[in-house]
Design a protein around this motif. Structure first.
Motif, mmCIF file in Angstrom:
data_model
loop_
_atom_site.group_PDB
_atom_site.id
_atom_site.type_symbol
_atom_site.label_atom_id
_atom_site.label_comp_id
_atom_site.label_asym_id
_atom_site.label_seq_id
_atom_site.Cartn_x
_atom_site.Cartn_y
_atom_site.Cartn_z
ATOM 1 N N GLU A 120 -47.464 -61.088 -8.883
ATOM 2 C CA GLU A 120 -46.418 -60.462 -9.035
ATOM 3 C C GLU A 120 -46.012 -61.070 -7.746
ATOM 4 N N ARG A 121 -47.525 -61.446 -6.773
ATOM 5 C CA ARG A 121 -46.292 -61.985 -5.562
ATOM 6 C C ARG A 121 -45.409 -63.241 -5.595
ATOM 7 N N ASN A 143 -40.248 -65.661 -6.937
ATOM 8 C CA ASN A 143 -39.380 -66.483 -7.672
ATOM 9 C C ASN A 143 -37.942 -65.737 -7.309
ATOM 10 N N ALA A 144 -38.234 -64.173 -7.139
ATOM 11 C CA ALA A 144 -36.827 -63.813 -7.145
ATOM 12 C C ALA A 144 -36.157 -63.647 -5.942
ATOM 13 N N GLU A 145 -36.443 -63.924 -4.733
ATOM 14 C CA GLU A 145 -35.197 -64.490 -3.880
ATOM 15 C C GLU A 145 -35.517 -65.920 -3.928
ATOM 16 N N ARG A 156 -36.934 -63.361 -11.909
ATOM 17 C CA ARG A 156 -38.601 -63.514 -11.321
ATOM 18 C C ARG A 156 -38.754 -64.659 -12.417
ATOM 19 N N ARG A 209 -42.061 -61.280 -7.443
ATOM 20 C CA ARG A 209 -41.262 -61.895 -6.227
ATOM 21 C C ARG A 209 -40.480 -63.177 -5.332
ATOM 22 N N TYR A 229 -47.308 -70.114 -11.101
ATOM 23 C CA TYR A 229 -47.373 -68.515 -11.482
ATOM 24 C C TYR A 229 -48.096 -68.746 -13.223
#
Lengths: 323, 219, 512, 491
Positions: free
Chosen positions: C291-292, C297-299, C304, C295, C264
Motif C-alpha cells: 500500500e505504501r 506510485n500515485a504521487e 496507483r 501511494r 510492488y
C-alpha cells in the motif's frame, strides 16, 4: 469424594450441568471470535467484533434449509449428532462445578468417545455429500483424527494414573488437593500433548487454517462445504462448542482452581467467571502460537501428532516411574 | 534443598533429557537439533548439580560443572561447525519417516521402563526410580543412530546414547568416581572432535554428508 | 546463418535508435523453407518469442519472431499463406512454445499447422462453432454459440486409486477464472491439466484501427498488475515502427516505473506466498508495504497502478521517488523477509515444493521469474534492453526451481530493483520527456520489456495514417502456464495453491 | 616401578616421535621401546607367576599373572608390527600418499595406541579400563583413515561410530555393576567409594551382588566390549577397518586390540560368574561365539579380497575364543590365552605380509595375485606358512590351543557347541585353503620383477613363525604362566 454428590442433591447437579451447557454454548462462539480478533490485532487489523460468530449463528438460523439432492439422511442428521454429542460431554464434565449430573459416568474415556463420535458424524456427512472436496476433507480429518485420538487417550491416561482414577471429577478434585502436581513432568508432558491434540481437533494453525478459502488445503472446512442455512449454523455451533469444551476441559484438568465444589449458587457463578478467564488465557496462548507459526505441510501434521502421542506415552511412563 | 523440591527438580531435569532426545527425532532441522542437544547437556548438568547439592558431594559438583561445560556448550559448538557445512542444514532422508520413528520411540520408552524394573527394584531412592528415563534416552539414541543418514545425525545419535548412559550413571550411583568421569568426558569430547574431523574430510574428499553416498565397503 | 537469405530490415540492420547494439533482421521465406530456417535458428540458440498472424485480406501472413540475447538479436521469418487453405508445417517438434502459438493461430485465424501432434482447441472453448475464426478480417458478427459442444477433452489418467478433482473455473476468493483438473493418488498429484481462456476479451482485435496514442489505454489494461510492462512494450513497438528515438532520460524514467511495478507486485506476491502457508502476519505486513508503494506510485504518476505516465513518444512523471523513501521501503522489506525466512515452518513449506527442473524449464521455454528460479539466465533487461542497463542491475537466478527459489528470486529482485531505482533517480532532473512521433509512415515494430513476470513482447504494425493495423501480444504467462503443470507432478494436493501462487501467472494476460 | 616403566616406554616414545620429525631412526627407536615392553612383560610374568600381584599408584594400577600375560602379548605383537613401520611409511612417502608430518603423527598415534592397551590391562579399576579401551578407538581412528581415501574414511567413520556405541553400552554395564556394588545385599553402601569399581573387591564380593542388575549389566558388557572384540551382532566395522587400515595397524588391531577387549570381558565374566553362576554368561558367550563363527564362515566362503579374508578370520578366532571362555574351566581359559597369543602373532605376520603383497602387487583381490609362491618365494612362503598356521595345522600353537578349547568345552558339557564349532572350522579350513591355493599356487601370468623381500621384512616374521611353532611343540615355558593367569579368572 464421590460421597459429596449425595450431599449436593440431584437438582443442584442438573442446575450445574445446565449452567455449563449455557456457558459453553455462548462461550464457544465467543472464544472463536476472540481468536479471530487476536489474529486481526496481531496483523494490524481491527477485525470483526468478538460476538461476530454469535451474530453469524443468528443469521444462519433464520435462513431456509437447502439440501443437495445427492445427499441422504446422514447429511441431515450429522449436525444434530455433532451438537448432541458435544452437549452430553459438556453436561457431564466438571467445568463449572465438580459435581455435574452423571458425574460418576464422566469417565475420561467416555468423554473421548463422545468427542470422537462428533468427528465421525462430520466425516460421514462430508463423504455423504459426494463431492470431491467433502471426501478429501473427510479422509484428511480421519487421518489426523486417527493420530490425535490415541494421543488424547494416552495423555488422559497419564493424568488418571497420577490421580488414581479415570473419573474426571475425581481427577479434578485430587489435583485441587495436590497443587504440587502441576509442576511434575507427567503433568507438563501431558499438558503439551493435550494442547497439540486440542489444536488439531479444533482445526487451528499449524494443523489446519480456519480462515483459508482455498478448497484444496482445507481439512475441517472441506467437510462442511455443502452445508447451508440452519444446518451450517448447527455445524458451526457444534464446532464452536467443541472448541470451548476442549479448552475448558484442558484448563480445568491442569488448573482446576476456582471450580465450584459446593452447592452455593454464588460459587457456581464465580466458577463460571473463573472458567471463562482460564479458557480466555489458554485460547490467547494458543492463538499467539498459531500467529507466530505457519500451517504445516499436510504430511508433517502426522509428525506433530505422533510427537504429541510420544509425549503422552512419556507422561505415562514418567508417571509410572515416579509413583 | 528440601526433599520434595529436590526430587521434583530431579524429575524435571531428567524428564527434560528424555524430551530432548524425543525432540531430536521430531525435528529435522539440524541447527535446531544442535540447540536441543545443548539443552540436553545443560539438563544433564542440572541433574548432576542437584544430586551434588543434595549429597554435599564436592567431586560430584565438579563433575556437574564439567558436564555443563563439555556437553552444554563445547560439544554443541563442535557439532554446529559440522552442521554449517551440510547443504540445506536438514536431515532429509531418514530410513523411516518421522511419525514412524516417533511411534518406535514410544515403544522404546515402554521397553526401557520394563527393562529397568530390576534396577529400580534394588533401591527406593528418588533418583534410582528415574533410571528408566536414562535407559530410554539410550534407546532413542540408538534409534536416531540407526535411522538417520546424515553424518551429523549419527554423531547426535551417539551423543544421545552417551548422555543417556551419563544420566543413568548420575541417577544410580551419583556418578562414577571423579577420575573415571573426567576420563569419560574427555573421551566423549575427543570422539566428537575426531568425528568432526572425519565428517569434514568425508565432505571434502567425496562431497558426502549423506552416508548413503558412502557405500564403497560391503560384502 | 549462411544458409539464410538475408533481407535488410527496412532502414539498416543495426537500429541505433537508443544507442544500443541491436541486430534486427527480417527474412521473407516460402512455406517450404520454414522448417529448415527455424531449425537453423534454434540451433543458434534463438528462442521463438511469438508467431504473429496477419490477415492482409488477399493473403494470410505469419511472422515468426526469434530472439536471442545478449547481444540483442531479433530475427523475423515472414511466410505468406494462401488465404483459402492456410497451412504451414508445424514447428512443434522443434519447440514446445511453437506448438502453443500454432494452436492459438489455428483457433483465431484458421492457420493449420501440418503435422502438429496435439492439435486441439486452445483459445476458443468448445461452444464456439467449428470453422469460425474471430481474428479474420471477414469474421463478421459474433456467431451463435453451440449448446451441444463436446466436452473439453482432458487426458484421463487410468489406474487403480486414481481419482480426479475438478477445481474452478469459479474459485473461492477473488481470483480470476481458470479450471484445473487434478488426477490424484492419495494426496499426490499425478497430472494437472489447466483450462484457461475464460476471460478472452479479444484485446488484440480491439487495438486494430485505433490511433497510436489511444492504444495506451488498452495496453495498460491487458493485465492490470502489469500496466507499465505491457504499455511500455506497446510504446516501444510503436516507436520502433515509427522510427522514433526517445532521449535516454526518458528511457530512464520509464525504467523507474517498470521497476516500481516489479517491486510492488513482488512484495504482494511474497505476502501471498506467506498467506498460503497460513502465515497471515507476514502477509499483512506485505500488504501494508504494498500500500505504501501504491501511494508512492500515485504521487509519482498520478495513478496507483502507474497508469498514464508512458505514451508513445513521451513519458511524464509528477515527481521522482526519493532515496529516503526507497531506503525506508527496503528497510521494511528486509523486516518482512526476515519474518518469513526465520520461520522454519514457512521455509519447510517452501523448500522442495513444486520443483521445476532446469531441463523442464528449458524444454517448455519458460521465461521470467519462473525460468530464473530454475537456473536459466534469461532477463530481457540484459538480453533485449531498451536502454543501457544500469551498473547496479543484476540478473538474479536460483538453482532449485522450487517455491523457495521463486520466493528468493523475488526477494532478491526487489532489493535489486530498489537499488536500480535509487541510482537512476540520482541522475535525473527532467520529469517530462516528449518526442513527436510523426511524420506518419507505415511499418512494424517489436517491443520487448522484462515485466515483473517475465518478458512481455508486443509486435505492432502501423499504417501511414497513424493507426494500428495489428498488435500481437505475448504475455509471459502464455509461455509459463505449462510449466506449472510440469512442476506440480508429485506435489501434494494441499500444496497446489502455494505452488500456483509461486508461479503467480496472469489469467488475463494469457487469455487476452 | 616395573609397571610405570612398561607404561612409560611407549608414552616416552610417543613424545619423542611427536617432537622429532620422522626419520628412520625414530622408527627404530619406537621398535626398541616396544621390544622393551615385551621384555619387561616377560619380567612381569616371572614376578607374577606365583600368584603374586604387583600394585602401583595407590592400587590404581595392578598387575597379576593375567595382566602380565597380556602385556607380553601386546609387547610381542606391537614389536612385530612396529618393526615394519619404517618400511610402510617409506613406501607411502615414496608413492606420495603421505608426508613426513603424517608419518610423525602415525608413529605417535601407534605408540599412544599401545600405551592405551597397556593401561587397559594394567588398570585395577574397571572404569579406568573402560576409559583406556575407549581411548584406543580414538587413537586408532586416524590410523585406520591414514590413507584418506573415500574407502578408508568410510571405514574409520563406521569404526568410530559402532565402537563408540558399543563402548557406551559397556559403560552402561559398568555403571550397573558399580550400582550393584554400592547396594550389596540390598543395603546402600557409600563408604566403598572409588574402590567399589576395583575388580579385586568386586570379585571378592561377587556372590553378594544383585543378580537382576548383574544379568542386565553382563548382557550390556558383552554387547559393548563384544563390539570391540568384533563379535556379532556389532561386528560390521571389523572387516572394513581391518582391510582399509595400513598393514601394521591392521596387525595391531587384529592381533591385540581385539584380545584386549576380550580381556575386559574375561574380567567381568569372573565377577558375573561369582554373582550369577557360570550358566548365564556361558549361554551368552556361546550365542555370540557361535554367531560370530557362523557369520565369519559364511562371508569367508565367498571372499574375494585377501585382506578382508584375514579380517573375517579374526572374527572366526574371536568366536572360538568366546566359546573357549564359555567353557570357563582353568584348562579352557589357559587355552584361550594361548590362543590369544598364537593368533596375535600369526595374524600380525599375515597382515604384515598381506600389506607387503599389496605393496608390490597393487591389488587386494585374490584372483589377481596368482602364483605368488613361484614369483616371490620368500613373501609367498611366509604368507603360506602363516596361513597354514592360522587354519590350525600342527605344529603351530593355534592347533594346540584349539584342541584344548574343544576338549575343555566337551569337559564342561558343551559337546554340541564343540561339534558345531568343529564343523564350522572345517568349512573355514576348506575355504581358506581354496583362497590360499589360488593366491599362492598356479601358473604365473608373467614373472614380473622378482624383487626379493628385504631382510628387515623377512627376519622378524620368520622368527615369529618359528616361535609360534616352538610354542606349539613345547609348551613348558608358558604352561605355569598360563595356569597362573587362568586361575585369576577361572572358577
Amino acid at each position: 469424594m464421590i460421597a459429596g454428590i449425595s450431599t449436593i442433591g440431584l437438582g443442584v447437579s442438573i442446575g450445574a450441568s445446565l449452567l455449563q451447557l449455557i456457558a459453553v454454548v455462548l462461550g464457544g462462539p465467543l472464544l472463536m471470535g476472540l481468536m479471530v480478533k487476536i489474529r486481526a490485532r496481531a496483523e494490524g487489523r481491527i477485525g470483526p467484533p468478538i460476538r461476530q460468530p454469535l451474530l453469524d449463528l443468528r443469521k444462519l438460523a433464520s435462513k431456509e434449509r437447502i439440501h443437495s439432492e445427492h445427499t441422504s439422511v446422514v447429511f441431515a442428521v450429522a449436525p444434530i449428532a455433532l451438537v448432541a454429542s458435544v452437549a452430553v460431554a459438556i453436561a457431564i464434565t466438571p467445568l463449572v462445578s465438580t459435581f455435574p449430573v452423571l458425574g460418576r459416568s464422566a469417565d475420561l474415556f467416555v468423554v473421548v468417545f463422545l468427542i470422537l463420535s462428533g468427528s465421525v458424524a462430520l466425516a460421514l456427512a462430508g463423504l455423504d455429500s459426494g463431492t470431491a472436496f467433502g471426501g478429501m476433507g473427510s479422509s484428511r480429518a480421519m487421518t489426523i483424527g486417527a493420530l490425535a485420538e490415541p494421543a488424547l487417550l494416552v495423555a488422559m491416561l497419564a493424568l488418571s494414573i497420577q490421580a488414581g482414577s479415570s473419573n474426571l471429577p475425581e481427577i479434578v478434585s485430587s489435583t485441587l488437593a495436590h497443587p504440587g502436581w502441576i509442576a511434575s513432568p507427567e503433568r507438563l508432558l501431558s499438558f503439551v500433548a493435550l494442547l497439540i491434540v486440542v489444536i488439531s481437533e479444533t482445526g487451528r494453525i499449524p494443523v489446519d487454517n480456519p480462515s483459508t478459502h482455498l478448497e484444496l488445503t482445507m481439512v475441517h472446512e472441506a467437510m462442511t462445504l455443502e452445508y447451508a442455512g440452519p444446518e451450517l449454523g448447527l455445524v458451526l455451533l457444534g464446532q464452536a462448542m467443541r472448541l470451548g469444551f476442549l479448552f475448558a476441559l484442558v484448563a480445568n484438568l491442569f488448573f482446576p482452581w476456582g471450580i465450584a465444589s459446593g452447592s452455593n449458587p454464588a460459587g457456581f457463578l464465580l466458577g463460571t467467571v473463573i472458567l471463562g478467564a482460564k479458557t480466555v488465557v489458554l485460547v490467547t496462548g494458543v492463538e499467539l502460537i498459531a500467529i507466530s507459526t505457519a500451517k504445516l505441510r499436510l504430511f508433517r501434521v502426522p509428525e506433530l501428532l505422533t510427537g504429541g502421542f510420544v509425549l503422552a506415552v512419556l507422561a505415562v511412563v514418567t508417571g509410572l516411574v515416579t509413583r | 534443598m528440601s526433599g520434595s523440591s529436590f526430587s521434583q527438580m530431579l524429575e524435571l531435569a531428567s524428564g527434560a533429557v528424555l524430551v530432548c532426545a524425543i525432540l531430536t527425532l521430531w525435528r529435522s532441522d539440524l541447527h535446531a537439533i544442535t540447540s536441543i542437544l545443548s539443552l540436553q547437556g545443560v539438563s544433564l548438568g542440572v541433574v548432576a548439580g542437584a544430586l551434588a547439592a543434595h549429597t554435599h558431594d564436592g567431586a560430584l559438583a565438579a563433575t556437574a560443572a564439567v558436564v555443563l561445560v563439555v556437553k552444554g556448550s563445547v560439544i554443541p559448538m563442535l557439532i554446529r561447525q559440522v552442521v554449517r557445512r551440510v547443504p540445506g542444514g536438514r536431515e532429509t532422508s531418514p530410513l523411516i519417516n518421522v511419525p514412524a520413528s516417533l511411534v518406535g520411540a514410544s515403544f522404546l520408552i515402554v521397553l526401557a521402563y520394563l527393562a529397568s524394573s530390576k534396577i529400580t527394584a534394588l533401591s527406593s531412592a528418588a533418583a534410582t526410580r528415574l533410571a528408566p528415563i536414562g535407559v530410554a534416552t539410550v534407546l532413542v539414541g540408538f534409534l536416531v543412530l540407526v535411522t538417520r543418514r546424515k553424518t551429523v545425525s549419527q554423531i547426535i545419535g551417539l551423543l544421545l546414547i552417551d548422555n543417556g548412559v551419563a544420566l543413568v550413571a548420575f541417577l544410580l550411583t551419583a556418578g562414577v568416581p571423579l577420575v573415571v568421569e573426567l576420563g569419560v568426558s574427555l573421551d566423549v569430547l575427543l570422539v566428537v572432535a575426531v568425528l568432526r574431523v572425519l565428517a569434514t574430510s568425508m565432505g571434502t574428499v567425496s562431497g558426502a554428508f549423506d552416508l548413503d553416498k558412502m557405500q564403497e565397503l560391503h560384502d | 546463418m549462411s544458409r539464410l537469405e538475408k533481407h535488410e530490415f527496412a532502414e539498416g540492420a543495426t537500429s541505433g535508435a537508443h544507442g544500443l547494439e541491436r541486430v534486427s533482421e527480417r527474412c521473407a521465406i516460402s512455406v517450404a523453407e520454414l522448417v529448415p530456417q527455424a531449425t537453423a535458428l534454434f540451433a543458434m540458440q534463438y528462442r521463438l518469442a511469438m508467431i504473429a498472424a496477419h490477415d492482409d485480406l488477399e493473403s494470410l501472413r505469419l511472422v515468426y519472431v526469434f530472439l536471442k540475447g545478449p547481444p540483442d538479436n531479433r530475427f523475423e521469418l515472414v511466410v505468406q499463406l494462401d488465404r483459402e487453405h492456410p497451412a504451414v508445417p508445424s514447428l512443434s517438434h522443434l519447440s514446445f512454445s511453437a506448438s502453443r502459438f500454432e494452436r492459438e493461430n489455428n483457433d483465431l485465424f484458421g492457420v493449420e499447422p501440418v503435422g502438429h501432434p496435439f492439435l486441439r482447441r486452445l483459445v476458443l472453448h468448445q461452444h464456439w462453432p467449428e470453422g469460425f475464426h474471430p481474428m479474420r478480417k471477414d469474421a463478421g458478427e459474433m456467431p451463435a454459440m453451440c449448446l451441444d459442444a463436446s466436452p473439453f477433452p482432458f487426458v484421463e489418467v487410468g489406474g487403480r486409486e486414481v481419482y480426479e478433482i475438478p477445481v474452478g473455473p469459479v474459485h473461492a476468493g477473488v481470483i480470476e477464472p481458470g479450471h484445473f483438473r487434478f488426477s490424484v493418488v492419495g494426496e499426490t498429484i499425478i497430472k494437472m491439466k489447466a483450462r484457461l481462456w475464460f476471460v478472452h476479451r479479444g484485446i488484440e482485435r480491439l487495438f486494430e484501427g485505433r490511433e497510436l496514442q489511444s492504444g495506451v489505454e488498452i495496453a495498460e489494461r491487458i493485465s492490470g498488475d502489469s500496466a507499465v510492462g505491457h504499455n511500455l512494450a506497446y510504446c516501444l513497438a510503436v516507436e520502433e515502427a515509427g522510427r522514433v528515438a526517445i532521449a535516454p532520460e526518458g528511457l530512464a524514467l520509464r525504467a523507474i516505473l517498470l521497476e516500481l511495478e516489479r517491486v510492488y507486485n513482488h512484495i504482494a506476491n511474497i505476502g501471498d506466498l506467506c498467506n498460503d502457508v497460513g502465515f497471515g502476519i507476514a502477509q499483512s505486513r506485505a500488504l501494508v508495504l504494498r500500500e505504501r508503494i501504491l501511494r508512492l506510485n500515485a504521487e509519482v504518476t498520478g495513478h496507483r497502478l502507474l497508469r498514464g505516465a508512458i505514451r508513445p513518444g513521451s513519458v511524464e512523471l509528477l515527481r521522482l521517488p526519493t532515496p529516503i523513501e526507497l531506503d525506508s521501503i527496503l528497510n521494511d522489506f528486509e523486516g518482512l523477509v526476515d519474518l518469513a525466512t526465520t520461520n522454519s515452518v514457512v521455509m519447510d513449506r517452501f523448500r522442495g515444493t513444486a520443483a521445476l527442473s532446469r531441463e523442464d524449464a528449458m524444454g517448455i521455454g519458460a521465461i521470467g521469474v519462473t525460468a530464473r528460479a530454475s537456473g536459466l539466465v534469461v532477463d530481457a533487461r540484459r538480453d533485449h534492453p531498451f536502454m543501457e542497463p544500469d551498473d547496479s542491475f543484476r540478473v538474479i537466478c536460483e538453482e532449485t526451481g522450487d517455491v523457495l527459489a521463486r520466493f528468493l528470486v523475488r526477494v532478491r529482485e526487489v532489493r535489486n530493483s530498489l537499488e536500480v531505482i535509487g541510482t537512476l533517480v540520482e541522475n535525473l532532473s527532467d520529469l517530462k520527456i516528449s518526442t513527436d512521433i510523426g511524420p506518419r509512415r507505415n511499418g512494424s515494430g517489436l517491443g520487448i520489456v522484462e515485466g515483473w513476470r517475465g518478458s512481455i513482447v508486443h509486435r505492432v504494425e502501423i499504417d501511414g495514417y497513424g493507426f494500428i493495423t495489428r498488435c500481437k501480444i505475448v504475455d509471459p504467462s502464455f509461455l509459463n502456464w505449462p510449466a506449472l503443470a510440469v512442476a506440480l507432478k508429485d506435489t501434494i494436493v494441499p500444496d497446489f495453491p502455494l505452488a500456483n501462487k509461486s508461479f503467480n501467472l496472469s489469467y488475463a494476460g494469457n487469455d487476452l | 616401578m616395573l609397571i610405570y616403566v612398561i607404561l612409560g616406554l611407549p608414552l616416552a616414545a610417543a613424545v619423542a616421535a611427536g617432537i622429532l620429525p620422522w626419520r628412520r631412526w625414530v622408527g627404530w627407536m619406537t621398535t626398541l621401546a616396544n621390544s622393551g615392553v615385551a621384555f619387561l612383560g616377560v619380567l612381569l610374568c616371572a614376578k607374577t607367576v606365583n600368584h603374586r600381584a604387583l600394585g602401583a599408584l595407590d592400587g590404581s594400577l595392578r598387575a597379576d599373572a593375567l595382566s602380565a600375560f597380556m602385556v607380553v602379548v601386546i609387547g610381542t605383537v606391537s614389536l612385530l608390527a612396529v618393526s615394519q613401520t619404517n618400511r610402510f611409511l617409506r613406501a607411502e612417502i615414496d608413492r606420495g600418499n603421505s608426508n613426513i608430518r603424517h608419518s610423525s603423527l602415525y608413529v605417535v598415534l601407534v605408540q599412544i595406541f599401545v600405551a592405551c592397551m597397556l593401561l587397559a590391562v594394567l588398570s585395577a579399576n574397571l572404569g579406568v579400563m573402560w576409559v583406556a579401551i575407549e581411548a584406543t578407538t580414538i587413537a586408532t581412528t586416524f590410523l585406520v583413515g591414514h590413507r584418506r581415501t573415500t574407502g578408508s574414511l568410510e571405514a574409520s567413520w563406521k569404526y568410530v561410530i559402532i565402537c563408540s556405541v558399543g563402548i557406551a553400552l559397556a559403560l552402561l554395564g559398568t555403571v550397573l555393576v558399580y550400582f550393584a556394588a554400592l547396594h550389596i545385599d540390598g543395603a546402600h553402601l557409600t563408604s566403598q567409594g572409588a574402590t567399589a569399581l576395583n575388580w579385586t573387591s568386586l570379585q571378592a564380593n561377587a556372590h553378594r551382588l544383585n543378580t537382576g542388575v548383574m544379568r542386565l549389566a553382563m548382557a550390556l558388557l558383552l554387547l559393548g566390549y563384544g563390539t570391540k572384540v568384533g563379535l556379532v551382532p556389532m561386528h560390521s566395522w571389523l572387516p572394513d577397518a581391518h582391510s582399509e587400515a595400513p598393514a601394521p595397524v591392521s596387525a595391531l588391531m587384529s592381533g591385540v586390540l581385539l584380545a584386549v577387549a576380550f580381556y575386559a570381558l574375561l574380567r567381568f565374566k569372573a565377577i558375573a560368574d561369582g554373582a550369577l553362576g557360570v550358566g548365564y554368561t556361558r549361554s551368552l558367550l556361546v550365542a555370540v561365539g557361535l554367531g560370530s563363527l557362523f557369520v565369519a564362515t559364511s562371508l569367508l566362503l565367498s571372499q574375494k579380497d585377501y585382506k578382508r579374508m584375514l579380517a573375517y578370520s579374526s572374527m572366526e578366532h574371536m568366536g572360538l575364543i568366546a566359546l573357549g571362555a564359555a567353557a570357563g574351566s582353568s584348562l579352557a581359559i589357559a587355552a584361550v590365552l594361548l590362543h590369544i597369543l598364537g593368533h596375535g602373532i600369526i595374524k600380525a605376520v599375515l597382515f604384515l605380509s598381506a600389506g607387503e603383497i599389496y605393496l608390490v602387487e597393487g591389488t587386494s583381490i585374490i584372483t589377481e595375485v596368482p602364483a605368488l609362491l613361484t614369483r616371490r618365494p620368500v613373501l609367498g612362503g611366509i604368507f603360506g606358512f602363516a596361513l597354514v598356521a592360522l587354519i590350525g595345522f600342527p605344529p603351530f600353537s593355534l592347533f594346540i590351543s584349539e584342541l584344548n578349547m574343544v576338549r575343555a568345552e566337551i569337559a564342561v558339557g558343551l559337546t554340541w557347541v564343540a561339534a558345531v564349532s568343529l564343523v564350522l572350522i572345517s568349512v573355514i579350513f576348506v575355504a581358506m585353503m581354496t583362497h590360499g591355493r589360488s593366491l599362492l599356487l598356479g601358473e604365473p601370468a608373467s614373472m614380473g620383477d622378482p624383487r626379493s623381500s628385504s631382510r628387515t621384512f623377512a627376519v622378524p616374521l620368520i622368527t615369529a613363525l618359528v616361535a609360534s611353532a616352538f610354542f606349539g611343540i613345547v609348551a613348558w615355558p608358558l604352561a605355569p604362566l598360563l595356569g597362573a593367569a587362568a586361575r585369576v579368572v577361572a572358577r
